[in-house]
Design an enzyme around this catalytic site. Structure first.
Site, PDB file in Angstrom:
ATOM      1  CD  GLU A  25      59.876 -15.289  73.201  1.00 44.73           C
ATOM      2  OE1 GLU A  25      59.965 -16.801  72.511  1.00 44.73           O
ATOM      3  OE2 GLU A  25      61.098 -15.330  74.200  1.00 44.73           O
ATOM      4  CD  GLU A  64      59.813 -19.780  76.083  1.00 42.96           C
ATOM      5  OE1 GLU A  64      61.053 -20.472  76.880  1.00 42.96           O
ATOM      6  OE2 GLU A  64      58.908 -19.846  75.451  1.00 42.96           O
TER       7      GLU A  64
HETATM    8  C1  BG6 Z   1      60.845 -19.293  73.398  1.00 44.84           C
HETATM    9  C2  BG6 Z   1      62.393 -18.579  73.661  1.00 44.84           C
HETATM   10  O1  BG6 Z   1      60.848 -20.722  73.556  1.00 44.84           O
HETATM   11  O2  BG6 Z   1      60.214 -19.964  72.236  1.00 44.84           O
HETATM   12  C3  BG6 Z   1      63.345 -17.868  72.512  1.00 44.84           C
HETATM   13  O3  BG6 Z   1      62.152 -17.989  74.682  1.00 44.84           O
HETATM   14  C4  BG6 Z   1      63.423 -18.879  71.192  1.00 44.84           C
HETATM   15  O4  BG6 Z   1      64.203 -17.812  73.039  1.00 44.84           O
HETATM   16  C5  BG6 Z   1      61.355 -18.743  71.090  1.00 44.84           C
HETATM   17  O5  BG6 Z   1      63.970 -18.943  70.554  1.00 44.84           O
HETATM   18  C6  BG6 Z   1      61.441 -20.069  69.587  1.00 44.84           C
HETATM   19  O6  BG6 Z   1      61.623 -21.237  69.854  1.00 44.84           O
HETATM   20  P1  BG6 Z   1      62.865 -21.816  68.656  1.00 44.84           P
HETATM   21  O7  BG6 Z   1      63.407 -23.242  68.987  1.00 44.84           O
HETATM   22  O8  BG6 Z   1      62.049 -21.415  67.429  1.00 44.84           O
HETATM   23  O9  BG6 Z   1      64.126 -20.737  68.276  1.00 44.84           O
END
Ligand code: BG6
Length: 499
Positions: free
Chosen positions: A394, A200
């Site tokens: 993701e 990201e």
């Molecule tokens: C993304 C990241 O922003 O979102 C991850 O690449 C992160 O590292 C994921 O865990 C979910 O966000 P969060 O804050 O719920 O862990």
């Protein structure tokens, strides 16, 4: 019977050959491994982030660290620093890879801890114990029959690089980074199918500690020139890594990744629409345009001027960026967002950015607005823009799962996650039918990990539960959730249908 001007079937363009989608799961070293000082690992930027009970202030305080917070963390023995133990992936490697094999995923996304290989980030030679650990990881994944999607850096930066050099504001980090990456490709290149130089990359703008290793001034905001100078250095580092990888390990596919926010205008007023376009450009397309299309987009000129941002470029930087663009693009997608010129509109949280509330959507307990159709929209817009294959690197649902006992066995019933995934997968199929070239889908935090945004363990994404709480208490036992069986069956049905 064809109408007079209707083309015959033979003259229509042939449909694109459809790929067999890859289905995967992901972790990131800092959120998963723990063992923060084992095997000679150095301290990194995540090891000093404390768990603070949830309030909006706490989230910011643990994401945007000041110098005094870093100093406090280094000598604090009483506080909770969740990334130091994380999910103890380091101690559960074989068990976890066996679970992923049983799940049947095609591809596993994980990252390398830079500070495990180069404890201070600036050494000439890598740490032998770090090499030995990742030797085990790569061969375990390979032996389990999974492809590898590697993130070279997922937020964690050796702390020394922040304290001694000012993080990514300093150009010298490009050289340190390429050295680190070269060790990775020379040693494990044959195991790597897809990779990202940075997770990201647009996070540097919203979360400069995680993204680009910038210390927040004690009173006041970040200097925006520092933020964009750092991003520029990461862009050049990405291109340099791709250049090197194509010589050293030419079979790997290089990518770039942004957090996709899928913006909608709040109303159909021209003002809301224009604001949406501007936010989309700066927040999301900027990095994609540089890394996938190879140029600094003109819309950034005005943004830089209006915000007094100055960036220093070396004479060949633009040429390097133009010559070494990535092979595929990728996104994280958790929610859609809404833009409004009305400053009093009600807001809600989201990944990296807050957004105006969308009355048509439900949200997770953390306020992230669930929008499966938004994923189809995001994929279409991205493909229209870059015409490169897309990896959804993701996606997933952060929820508070409850561990229960059923006839003495530990169980986790998570129908909400199954519903979330089902509806998102339907929209991926729709996007593919729209003509978008999707390589695959990777479920975030497939084994429960610590939240990157808020340092909590109770915000869980996985299909495998890890018995640990926000303070690191627990057995760290792995328990398959209901969604494990569901995802396993889904993947196996896909394989059956496509064979
Ligand atoms: C993304 C990241 O922003 O979102 C991850 O690449 C992160 O590292 C994921 O865990 C979910 O966000 P969060 O804050 O719920 O862990």
């Amino acid at each position: 019977m064809l109408a007079p001007n209707q083309p015959s079937a033979a003259s229509l363009p042939r449909p694109l050959a459809k790929r067999r989608l890859l289905w995967g799961g992901a972790t990131a070293s800092s959120q998963y491994e723990g063992a923060f000082s084992a095997g000679g690992k150095g301290l990194d930027t995540q090891d000093v982030r404390p768990y603070l009970p949830r309030t909006s202030n706490a989230t910011t305080a643990t994401r945007l660290l000041t110098r005094s917070a870093v100093e406090r963390a280094k000598s604090d023995t009483a506080g909770t620093y969740p990334f130091r133990t994380a999910s103890d992936g380091y101690g559960h490697l074989d068990e976890d890879i066996a679970l992923l094999k049983e799940l049947g995923i095609d591809i596993y996304r994980f990252s390398i801890s830079w500070a495990r290989l180069f404890p201070n980030g600036d050494e000439q030679e890598p740490n032998a114990e770090g090499l030995a650990y990742y030797d085990r990881v790569f061969s375990a994944v390979r032996n389990a029959g999974m492809k590898v999607f590697l993130t070279l850096t997922h937020y964690a930066l050796p702390l020394n690089l922040v304290e001694s050099y000012g993080g990514w504001t300093s150009r010298v980090l490009i050289g340190f980074y390429v050295r680190f990456a070269q060790v990775v490709f020379e040693r494990w290149g044959e195991f790597i199918d897809f990779y990202l130089p940075f997770n990201e990359i647009n996070a540097g703008y919203f979360s400069p500690w995680n993204g680009v290793g910038l210390i927040k001034p004690e009173d006041g905001p970040y200097n925006q020139s520092d933020v964009f100078q750092s991003l520029h250095h990461q862009f050049v580092a990405s291109a340099r890594v791709i250049e090197m990888q194509r010589r050293v390990a030419p079979a790997c596919q290089s990518g770039c990744m942004v957090a996709d926010f899928c913006y909608y205008p709040h109303t159909c007023s021209p003002e809301d629409n224009l604001k949406t376009i501007r936010e989309e450009q700066v927040n999301q397309w900027f990095a994609i345009d540089v890394l996938a299309r190879g140029f600094y987009p003109t819309y950034m000129d005005r943004f830089f001027t209006e915000h007094g941002i100055r960036i220093e470029l070396k004479s060949d930087d633009l040429e390097v960026l133009a010559r070494h663009t990535c092979d595929f693009v990728s996104i994280s997608y958790y929610q859609s967002s809404v833009c409004s010129t009305n400053e009093t509109a009600e807001h809600t949280a989201g990944n990296l950015v807050c957004t105006v509330k969308n009355p048509y959507l439900q949200a997770t307990e953390w306020g992230w607005q669930i929008d499966p159709i938004g994923l189809r929209t995001a994929l279409n817009k991205l493909y229209d823009r870059v015409h490169k294959p897309i990896f959804i690197s993701e996606n997933g649902m952060g929820a508070r799962d409850v561990l229960e006992r059923d006839n003495g066995s530990a169980v986790v019933h998570d129908p909400y996650r199954i519903d979330y995934l089902t509806r998102h997968f339907e929209q991926i199929d729709e996007a593919v039918a729209d003509g978008v070239d999707v390589i695959g889908y990777i479920m975030w935090g497939v084994i429960d990990i610590v939240s990157a945004g808020s340092c909590e363990m109770e915000k869980r994404y996985g299909v495998v539960y890890v018995d640990a709480d926000n303070h690191g208490n627990g057995t760290y036992e792995r328990i398959k959730k209901d969604s494990f069986t569901w995802y396993r069956d889904f993947i196996s049905s896909r394989h059956g249908n496509e064979e």
